[in-house]
Design a protein around this motif. Structure first.
Motif, PDB file in Angstrom:
ATOM      1  N   LEU A   1       0.780  -1.455  -0.208  1.00  0.00           N
ATOM      2  CA  LEU A   1       0.441   0.157   0.338  1.00  0.00           C
ATOM      3  C   LEU A   1       0.713   1.575  -0.194  1.00  0.00           C
ATOM      4  CD1 LEU A   1      -3.088  -1.321   2.879  1.00  0.00           C
ATOM      5  CD2 LEU A   1      -2.879  -0.691  -0.418  1.00  0.00           C
ATOM      6  N   ASP A   2       1.866   1.243   0.524  1.00  0.00           N
ATOM      7  CA  ASP A   2       2.548   1.953   1.103  1.00  0.00           C
ATOM      8  C   ASP A   2       3.422   2.508  -0.921  1.00  0.00           C
ATOM      9  OD1 ASP A   2       2.764   2.693   3.638  1.00  0.00           O
ATOM     10  OD2 ASP A   2       4.265   1.980   3.420  1.00  0.00           O
ATOM     11  N   LEU A   3       3.922   1.706  -1.463  1.00  0.00           N
ATOM     12  CA  LEU A   3       3.793   1.676  -2.895  1.00  0.00           C
ATOM     13  C   LEU A   3       3.273   2.368  -3.634  1.00  0.00           C
ATOM     14  CD1 LEU A   3       6.626   1.154  -4.992  1.00  0.00           C
ATOM     15  CD2 LEU A   3       6.267  -1.547  -5.339  1.00  0.00           C
ATOM     16  N   ALA A   4       2.190   1.599  -3.553  1.00  0.00           N
ATOM     17  CA  ALA A   4       0.950   2.169  -4.539  1.00  0.00           C
ATOM     18  C   ALA A   4       1.038   3.613  -4.373  1.00  0.00           C
ATOM     19  CB  ALA A   4      -0.506   1.468  -3.787  1.00  0.00           C
ATOM     20  N   ASP A   5       0.793   4.081  -2.913  1.00  0.00           N
ATOM     21  CA  ASP A   5       0.169   5.077  -2.439  1.00  0.00           C
ATOM     22  C   ASP A   5       1.556   6.521  -3.308  1.00  0.00           C
ATOM     23  OD1 ASP A   5      -0.712   7.810  -1.017  1.00  0.00           O
ATOM     24  OD2 ASP A   5       1.338   7.526   0.138  1.00  0.00           O
ATOM     25  N   LEU A   6       2.397   5.484  -3.484  1.00  0.00           N
ATOM     26  CA  LEU A   6       3.641   6.642  -3.914  1.00  0.00           C
ATOM     27  C   LEU A   6       4.032   6.486  -5.188  1.00  0.00           C
ATOM     28  CD1 LEU A   6       6.726   7.742  -4.256  1.00  0.00           C
ATOM     29  CD2 LEU A   6       7.900   5.227  -4.420  1.00  0.00           C
ATOM     30  N   LEU A   7       3.352   5.510  -5.874  1.00  0.00           N
ATOM     31  CA  LEU A   7       3.175   5.402  -7.610  1.00  0.00           C
ATOM     32  C   LEU A   7       1.578   6.502  -7.754  1.00  0.00           C
ATOM     33  CD1 LEU A   7       3.505   1.622  -8.388  1.00  0.00           C
ATOM     34  CD2 LEU A   7       4.741   3.404  -9.195  1.00  0.00           C
ATOM     35  N   LEU A   8       0.930   6.773  -7.059  1.00  0.00           N
ATOM     36  CA  LEU A   8      -0.129   7.249  -7.123  1.00  0.00           C
ATOM     37  C   LEU A   8      -0.002   9.032  -7.083  1.00  0.00           C
ATOM     38  CD1 LEU A   8      -3.324   5.560  -5.359  1.00  0.00           C
ATOM     39  CD2 LEU A   8      -2.948   6.246  -7.783  1.00  0.00           C
ATOM     40  N   ASP A   9       0.778   9.481  -6.061  1.00  0.00           N
ATOM     41  CA  ASP A   9       1.947  10.559  -6.101  1.00  0.00           C
ATOM     42  C   ASP A   9       1.917  10.673  -7.239  1.00  0.00           C
ATOM     43  OD1 ASP A   9       0.610  10.976  -3.589  1.00  0.00           O
ATOM     44  OD2 ASP A   9       2.501  10.681  -2.436  1.00  0.00           O
ATOM     45  N   VAL A  10       2.868  10.142  -7.798  1.00  0.00           N
ATOM     46  CA  VAL A  10       3.645  10.489  -9.052  1.00  0.00           C
ATOM     47  C   VAL A  10       2.145  10.490 -10.276  1.00  0.00           C
ATOM     48  CG1 VAL A  10       5.685   9.192 -10.821  1.00  0.00           C
ATOM     49  CG2 VAL A  10       5.849   9.040  -8.085  1.00  0.00           C
ATOM     50  N   THR A  11       1.455   9.745 -10.648  1.00  0.00           N
ATOM     51  CA  THR A  11       0.496   9.859 -11.496  1.00  0.00           C
ATOM     52  C   THR A  11       0.132  11.231 -11.125  1.00  0.00           C
ATOM     53  OG1 THR A  11       0.715   7.074 -10.953  1.00  0.00           O
ATOM     54  CG2 THR A  11      -1.459   8.604 -12.580  1.00  0.00           C
ATOM     55  N   PHE A  12      -1.011  11.535 -10.549  1.00  0.00           N
ATOM     56  CA  PHE A  12      -1.162  13.347 -10.927  1.00  0.00           C
ATOM     57  C   PHE A  12       0.298  13.962 -10.739  1.00  0.00           C
ATOM     58  CE2 PHE A  12      -3.494  10.353  -7.503  1.00  0.00           C
ATOM     59  CZ  PHE A  12      -4.752  10.503  -7.963  1.00  0.00           C
ATOM     60  N   GLU A  13       1.229  13.722  -9.970  1.00  0.00           N
ATOM     61  CA  GLU A  13       2.020  14.800 -10.844  1.00  0.00           C
ATOM     62  C   GLU A  13       2.363  15.123 -12.319  1.00  0.00           C
ATOM     63  OE1 GLU A  13       4.183  17.380  -9.313  1.00  0.00           O
ATOM     64  OE2 GLU A  13       2.523  16.747  -7.544  1.00  0.00           O
TER      65      GLU A  13
ATOM     66  N   ALA B   1       1.380   8.259 -17.305  1.00  0.00           N
ATOM     67  CA  ALA B   1       0.679   8.392 -15.496  1.00  0.00           C
ATOM     68  C   ALA B   1      -0.188   7.675 -15.483  1.00  0.00           C
ATOM     69  CB  ALA B   1      -0.026   9.752 -16.016  1.00  0.00           C
ATOM     70  N   ARG B   2      -0.485   6.896 -16.606  1.00  0.00           N
ATOM     71  CA  ARG B   2      -1.296   5.774 -17.138  1.00  0.00           C
ATOM     72  C   ARG B   2      -0.841   4.395 -16.524  1.00  0.00           C
ATOM     73  NH1 ARG B   2      -3.541   5.644 -22.359  1.00  0.00           N
ATOM     74  NH2 ARG B   2      -1.352   3.813 -22.419  1.00  0.00           N
ATOM     75  N   GLU B   3      -0.163   4.177 -17.499  1.00  0.00           N
ATOM     76  CA  GLU B   3       0.822   2.831 -17.060  1.00  0.00           C
ATOM     77  C   GLU B   3       1.242   2.895 -15.712  1.00  0.00           C
ATOM     78  OE1 GLU B   3       1.504   0.848 -18.944  1.00  0.00           O
ATOM     79  OE2 GLU B   3       0.294   1.342 -20.363  1.00  0.00           O
ATOM     80  N   ILE B   4       1.466   4.374 -15.045  1.00  0.00           N
ATOM     81  CA  ILE B   4       1.754   4.375 -13.383  1.00  0.00           C
ATOM     82  C   ILE B   4       1.081   4.184 -12.248  1.00  0.00           C
ATOM     83  CG2 ILE B   4       2.759   4.701 -11.407  1.00  0.00           C
ATOM     84  CD1 ILE B   4       4.958   6.945 -13.372  1.00  0.00           C
ATOM     85  N   LEU B   5       0.372   4.577 -12.832  1.00  0.00           N
ATOM     86  CA  LEU B   5      -1.596   4.207 -11.867  1.00  0.00           C
ATOM     87  C   LEU B   5      -2.044   2.626 -12.621  1.00  0.00           C
ATOM     88  CD1 LEU B   5      -3.931   5.736 -10.402  1.00  0.00           C
ATOM     89  CD2 LEU B   5      -4.975   5.468 -12.819  1.00  0.00           C
ATOM     90  N   ARG B   6      -1.531   2.022 -13.581  1.00  0.00           N
ATOM     91  CA  ARG B   6      -2.093   0.986 -13.813  1.00  0.00           C
ATOM     92  C   ARG B   6      -1.609   0.149 -13.160  1.00  0.00           C
ATOM     93  NH1 ARG B   6      -1.601  -0.779 -19.162  1.00  0.00           N
ATOM     94  NH2 ARG B   6      -3.670  -0.121 -19.424  1.00  0.00           N
ATOM     95  N   GLY B   7       0.219  -0.037 -12.578  1.00  0.00           N
ATOM     96  CA  GLY B   7       1.290  -0.422 -11.674  1.00  0.00           C
ATOM     97  C   GLY B   7       0.678  -0.087  -9.814  1.00  0.00           C
ATOM     98  N   ALA B   8       0.015   0.725  -9.410  1.00  0.00           N
ATOM     99  CA  ALA B   8      -1.043   1.509  -8.407  1.00  0.00           C
ATOM    100  C   ALA B   8      -1.416   0.517  -7.943  1.00  0.00           C
ATOM    101  CB  ALA B   8      -0.601   2.744  -8.363  1.00  0.00           C
ATOM    102  N   LEU B   9      -2.594   0.568  -9.094  1.00  0.00           N
ATOM    103  CA  LEU B   9      -3.340  -0.402  -8.805  1.00  0.00           C
ATOM    104  C   LEU B   9      -3.652  -1.867  -8.632  1.00  0.00           C
ATOM    105  CD1 LEU B   9      -6.224   1.515 -10.999  1.00  0.00           C
ATOM    106  CD2 LEU B   9      -5.965   1.171  -8.651  1.00  0.00           C
ATOM    107  N   ASP B  10      -2.490  -1.852  -9.383  1.00  0.00           N
ATOM    108  CA  ASP B  10      -1.462  -3.451  -9.748  1.00  0.00           C
ATOM    109  C   ASP B  10      -1.438  -4.073  -7.813  1.00  0.00           C
ATOM    110  OD1 ASP B  10      -2.854  -4.128 -12.087  1.00  0.00           O
ATOM    111  OD2 ASP B  10      -0.484  -3.995 -12.562  1.00  0.00           O
ATOM    112  N   PHE B  11      -1.169  -3.079  -7.076  1.00  0.00           N
ATOM    113  CA  PHE B  11      -0.198  -3.117  -5.727  1.00  0.00           C
ATOM    114  C   PHE B  11      -1.569  -2.901  -4.750  1.00  0.00           C
ATOM    115  CE2 PHE B  11       3.814  -1.539  -7.357  1.00  0.00           C
ATOM    116  CZ  PHE B  11       5.230  -2.872  -7.221  1.00  0.00           C
ATOM    117  N   ILE B  12      -2.148  -2.460  -4.695  1.00  0.00           N
ATOM    118  CA  ILE B  12      -3.329  -1.913  -4.364  1.00  0.00           C
ATOM    119  C   ILE B  12      -4.674  -3.551  -4.134  1.00  0.00           C
ATOM    120  CG2 ILE B  12      -5.141  -0.752  -4.130  1.00  0.00           C
ATOM    121  CD1 ILE B  12      -4.579   1.428  -5.317  1.00  0.00           C
TER     122      ILE B  12
END
Length: 64
Positions: free
Chosen positions: A9-21, A45-56
């Protein structure tokens, strides 16, 4: 919550932060000349978001 789940979840949070930036940067590039660059940032951003959702989703299965 287990340590692995917390880290996922921490990694997903980081990826979401990067996505929104990246989305913010892309929106700043929406002029005619840099429209392609904005599209590239949105694609990234879409690819990073996909990775974040995978971690979630992975964390969800570790909890349940």
């Amino acid at each position: 919550m287990g340590l692995l789940t917390e880290h996922l979840l921490d990694l997903a949070d980081l990826l979401l932060d990067v996505t929104f930036e990246l989305i913010g940067i892309a929106l700043g590039f929406q002029s005619g000349v840099s429209e392609r660059l904005a599209g590239d940032f949105l694609d990234l951003a879409r690819e990073i978001l996909r990775g974040a959702l995978d971690f979630i989703m992975g964390a969800r299965f570790h909890v349940g």
